[in-house]
Motif scaffolding. Structure first.
Motif, PDB file in Angstrom:
ATOM      1  N   PHE A 144       6.197   7.050 -16.106  1.00  0.00           N
ATOM      2  CA  PHE A 144       6.546   5.947 -16.995  1.00  0.00           C
ATOM      3  C   PHE A 144       5.289   5.487 -17.707  1.00  0.00           C
ATOM      4  CE2 PHE A 144       9.535   5.068 -13.309  1.00  0.00           C
ATOM      5  CZ  PHE A 144      10.566   5.786 -13.875  1.00  0.00           C
ATOM      6  N   PRO A 145       5.433   4.932 -18.902  1.00  0.00           N
ATOM      7  CA  PRO A 145       4.237   4.399 -19.575  1.00  0.00           C
ATOM      8  C   PRO A 145       3.773   3.098 -18.930  1.00  0.00           C
ATOM      9  CG  PRO A 145       6.189   4.167 -20.964  1.00  0.00           C
ATOM     10  CD  PRO A 145       6.624   4.872 -19.737  1.00  0.00           C
ATOM     11  N   LYS A 146       3.429   3.185 -17.666  1.00  0.00           N
ATOM     12  CA  LYS A 146       2.929   2.043 -16.892  1.00  0.00           C
ATOM     13  C   LYS A 146       1.688   2.517 -16.143  1.00  0.00           C
ATOM     14  CE  LYS A 146       7.610   0.524 -15.564  1.00  0.00           C
ATOM     15  NZ  LYS A 146       7.695  -0.851 -16.063  1.00  0.00           N
ATOM     16  N   TYR A 151       7.330   1.574  -8.495  1.00  0.00           N
ATOM     17  CA  TYR A 151       8.602   1.352  -9.197  1.00  0.00           C
ATOM     18  C   TYR A 151       9.811   1.453  -8.267  1.00  0.00           C
ATOM     19  CZ  TYR A 151      12.178   1.841 -12.813  1.00  0.00           C
ATOM     20  OH  TYR A 151      13.286   1.677 -13.596  1.00  0.00           O
ATOM     21  N   PRO A 165      10.245  -1.783 -22.124  1.00  0.00           N
ATOM     22  CA  PRO A 165       8.783  -1.784 -22.240  1.00  0.00           C
ATOM     23  C   PRO A 165       8.273  -0.626 -23.089  1.00  0.00           C
ATOM     24  CG  PRO A 165       9.420  -2.173 -19.987  1.00  0.00           C
ATOM     25  CD  PRO A 165      10.681  -1.856 -20.730  1.00  0.00           C
ATOM     26  N   ALA A 166       8.897   0.536 -22.937  1.00  0.00           N
ATOM     27  CA  ALA A 166       8.426   1.679 -23.721  1.00  0.00           C
ATOM     28  C   ALA A 166       8.745   1.482 -25.194  1.00  0.00           C
ATOM     29  CB  ALA A 166       9.059   2.969 -23.213  1.00  0.00           C
ATOM     30  N   LYS A 215      13.189  -2.250 -17.180  1.00  0.00           N
ATOM     31  CA  LYS A 215      11.858  -1.940 -16.662  1.00  0.00           C
ATOM     32  C   LYS A 215      11.209  -0.717 -17.296  1.00  0.00           C
ATOM     33  CE  LYS A 215      12.474  -4.250 -12.344  1.00  0.00           C
ATOM     34  NZ  LYS A 215      12.781  -4.116 -10.930  1.00  0.00           N
ATOM     35  N   VAL A 216      11.997   0.164 -17.857  1.00  0.00           N
ATOM     36  CA  VAL A 216      11.392   1.365 -18.437  1.00  0.00           C
ATOM     37  C   VAL A 216      11.638   1.458 -19.936  1.00  0.00           C
ATOM     38  CG1 VAL A 216      11.407   3.877 -18.421  1.00  0.00           C
ATOM     39  CG2 VAL A 216      11.523   2.626 -16.278  1.00  0.00           C
TER      40      VAL A 216
END
Ligand SMILES: Nc1ncnc2c1ncn2[C@@H]1O[C@H](COP(=O)(O)OP(=O)(O)OP(=O)(O)O)[C@@H](O)[C@H]1O
Ligand SMILES: [Mg+2]
Lengths: 278, 457
Positions: A123-125, A133, B360-361, B356-357
């Motif tokens: 993920f872009p995290k 996650y 944000p992306a 959450k994914v």
């Protein structure tokens, strides 16, 4: 391979006949598919597949492109539910529970059956958040310290900890391809799954990164049941204890890896393994 | 007349194409050499050299004709007229032009006027002949010259590429020059306005009373921007409060939950909202929404004016929904499927995955969409003209009538306008302010959107 060889069995042959041979087959069955068919609209992609997958070992799915390996793999954590027009029939048991049963919560199923994809998809995290996650979603950690511990453990198990321990706050997308794939494995491990599905996990990696992942898979089999799809015969031979050969939606043959590679029953398996088609 | 000229030119170009194609083939066989380019390229080259220079001359001629003739008319008129003020000059010249055209004028035609008109007619004839002759010379010259130049070695394809590139460049230049021109004219007029009213009074003034001076002699009136800016801000904020949540949720639903069939029908229907002319939204606000809100206020015991920031903002928000939802939908569906599958494969639910994914992306792109929508809201005119109530008072109550920058521009420019007075000139200062605001928002939005694009390429 430290497993003694057992002769391959024809599709549909029951576990018991195999259980008499060698220790790999003696392990309890973790996943059992019975007469599974998969349709994409009209297309019949998997045709009456039955297979038993033993616990705490590595099972490789091999077969020519388009034969349905990924499709079958996705049945096991019901990722096919997400594909429009895809229909699955037959029974798939995880520890004797039918995963397609109405009472089964697909969220919990996917926590038990994790998945690593062909292309690394962090993920872009941050690296930390990538691993945290799953545990966050499933409420596996009550305190920050517990979460830190889960993250560290998962990264250690994925053999990535030493490389990233000083940069946990940096984005996961900034890692190299091989590191990203190990991050994805860590992410899957973090929710403590029982089964890990890997769909060609090394196809985007160079030989060195591939070797690291293979080593890792070999270690992980102490604790997890692993199913890996691969196009590389060498890889299947190196990492797996059982091999299943798919062809045109059929499961042609399954058995201990050593036997499948030295003495397959079916001509098609023989041809595929020796590279005559594929 | 002009159409005929262009038709002739096109015909000439067609002939040039045929002859050029044929000649290139012949030259190639005669000299037993392979052509550098295809025969059609040579034909096209002849057509281009025949058409483009002549076309440019014709366009320049048409564009400058009336200005030139008017200057001739003025110079032929008596000196008394030439030194008169702008208005007198303009009407005198218009009369002369009408006489010259033979369209007839009110009242008697004086001898001077007739003389001037004759001069204009003559000048027109000479100038037209000259232009046509020049164009014809260029067309035929280009035609023959290029035809003669055809040899197998001539790199026709590359020359055509060059011409195409030049044409594309000129087209983009037109858009850019227009923008620069508009900005410059706004700027000069705004500067003229600031010679009447100091920028400090304009940008920081809290009173808006432009009509004051039209009754009094010297006073310039009050031109404080702040009440208008506050009105614009109020209406825009209300619009965004409506449009952002509804638009975003629509996009999320369409991108992640709706079945393909529903998506295929719902998306165009929502986009029809964007095709409704804003004036229709305006009277919808005025006739339906405003009274409804007023009635609602009465039952609740709150005083809501029928025309208010709330009415205008609400309706404007509805107008902007499809704008946000369609951009956000595109951006959300652009988020790679592998990310979605990765999250779902870990046991996340659909809404967890989105929160959450996916969001944000997609966030930078969505923020870009918001900013573009805000700049639309700020520039929107028709709805606020009809529904905001036009009350340029510095107050922050959204239930009361307000006025916005756009509405005020409309007010200052409609009716009797004298473009030398601050009452009209202020419109340019307001327009410039608006332009700078939306420009800044667009630049920021585009920057964010571009940044986001880089992430997944
Ligand atoms: N989403 C889908 N919709 C329709 N048909 C599909 C879809 N996914 C796969 N198929 C079809 O199902 C068959 C099996 O596909 P699958 O992806 O399982 O093959 P695979 O064995 O994993 O191949 P590869 O080794 O190339 O990954 C193929 O014929 C494919 O065209
Ligand atoms: Mg596959």
């Amino acid at each position: 391979m430290d497993q003694p060889a057992s002769p391959p069995t024809k599709m549909g042959v029951s576990v018991t006949s195999r259980a008499t041979e060698g220790s790999a087959a003696a392990a309890p069955v973790k996943v059992s598919a019975q007469n599974v068919d998969v349709f994409y609209g009209e297309k019949h992609a998997i045709k009456g597949v039955s297979i038993n997958i033993p616990e705490r070992s590595v099972t490789a799915f091999i077969g020519p492109s388009g034969c349905g390996k990924s499709t079958f793999l996705r049945c096991i954590n019901r990722m096919n539910d997400l594909i429009e027009g895809c229909r699955v029939t037959g029974r798939i048991l995880l520890d004797d529970d039918d995963i397609n049963d109405r009472s089964v919560d697909v969220v919990l199923l996917r926590a038990r059956v994790g998945m690593v994809f062909q292309k690394p998809n962090p993920f872009p995290k941050s690296i930390y958040d990538n691993v945290a996650y799953g545990p966050k979603i499933h409420g596996l950690a009550r305190t920050r310290a517990e979460m830190d511990a889960i993250v560290e453990q998962s990264l250690r198990k994925a053999a990535l900890w030493d490389e990233v321990k000083d940069r946990l706050k940096e984005p996961g997308t900034g890692l190299s391809g091989g590191q990203q794939q190990r991050l994805c494995i860590a992410r899957a491990i973090a929710v403590s799954p029982e089964v890990i599905l890997m769909d060609e996990p090394c196809s985007a990696l160079d030989p060195i990164a591939t070797a690291r992942i293979e080593e890792l898979i070999d270690e992980l089999r102490q604790n997890y049941t692993i199913i890996i799809v691969t196009h590389s015969m060498q890889q299947a031979a190196r990492v797996s204890q059982q091999t299943a050969f798919f062809h045109l939606g059929n499961l042609v043959e399954t058995g201990s890896t050593e036997f499948m590679f030295t003495n397959p029953h079916d001509q098609r398996t023989q041809d595929y393994i020796t590279g005559r088609f594929g | 007349m002009n159409l005929l000229l262009i038709a002739i030119l096109l015909a000439l170009m067609a002939v040039g194409y045929r002859l050029g194609t044929r000649r290139s083939r012949r030259v190639s066989t005669e000299r037993k050499e392979r052509l550098h380019s295809l025969p059609q390229h040579y034909g096209t080259l002849v057509a281009l050299w025949c058409g483009i220079p002549a076309f440019i001359v014709l366009v320049l001629w048409m564009a400058t004709q009336s200005g030139y003739l008017e200057s001739v008319a003025l110079s032929e008129l008596p000196a008394a007229v030439q030194t008169a003020d702008e208005g007198t000059k303009l009407s005198a010249v218009t009369r002369v032009m009408a006489i010259a055209d033979g369209t007839g004028v009110v009242g008697e035609v004086s001898a001077e006027e007739q003389a001037a008109a004759d001069a204009v007619a003559q000048a027109r004839l000479i100038r037209t002949l000259a232009a046509v002759a020049l164009a014809a010379a260029l067309a035929i010259g280009g035609f023959l010259f290029t035809l003669r130049r055809i040899t197998p070695k001539l790199q026709a394809r590359d020359q055509i590429e060059f011409v195409v590139k030049a044409l594309l460049f000129v087209s983009s230049l037109i858009a850019i020059l227009t923008t620069v021109g508009i900005v410059l004219s706004m700027l000069t007029e705004a500067i003229r306005f600031f010679s009447f009213v100091s920028p400090i009074d304009f940008f920081f003034g809290t009173e808006w009373r432009p009509t004051f001076s039209s009754t009094g002699a010297g006073g310039a009136g009050e031109y404080g921007l702040l009440p208008l800016l506050l009105g614009t801000l109020l209406v825009s904020v209300i619009a965004m409060l409506v449009a952002i949540p509804v638009g975003l949720m629509t996009a999320i639903y369409l991108a992640n939950y709706a079945s393909p069939r529903l998506r295929a029908t719902a998306k165009p229907i929502i986009e029809i909202l964007a095709g409704i002319p804003t004036i229709v939204y305006g009277f919808f606000a005025l006739v339906t929404v405003g009274p409804a809100l007023h009635g609602l206020g009465e039952t609740l015991g709150i005083d809501i004016s029928a025309t208010s920031a709330l009415t205008a903002g609400l309706v404007m928000g509805i107008m902007i929904i499809p704008f946000i939802s369609s951009i956000a939908d595109d951006i959300i569906t652009q988020v790679p499927r592998s990310l979605r599958d990765g999250s779902l494969g870990l046991g996340a639910t659909k809404s967890e995955t989105i929160r959450k994914v996916i969001l944000p992306a997609a966030l930078p792109g969505i923020v870009g969409a918001f900013l573009l929508a805000v700049s639309r809201a700020i520039g929107e005119t028709m709805i606020v003209v009809l529904a905001a109530g036009n009350s340029p008072v510095l107050q922050g109550n959204p239930l009361e009538a307000v006025s916005t920058v756009t509405v005020t521009i409309v007010n200052q420019l409609t009716g009797d306008t004298d473009f030398a007075s601050p009452q009209s000139l202020v419109a340019f200062a307001l327009g410039l302010t608006l332009f700078v605001m939306t420009l800044a928002l667009n630049v920021v939005a585009l920057y964010i959107v571009r940044k986001y694009r880089e992430q997944y390429d």
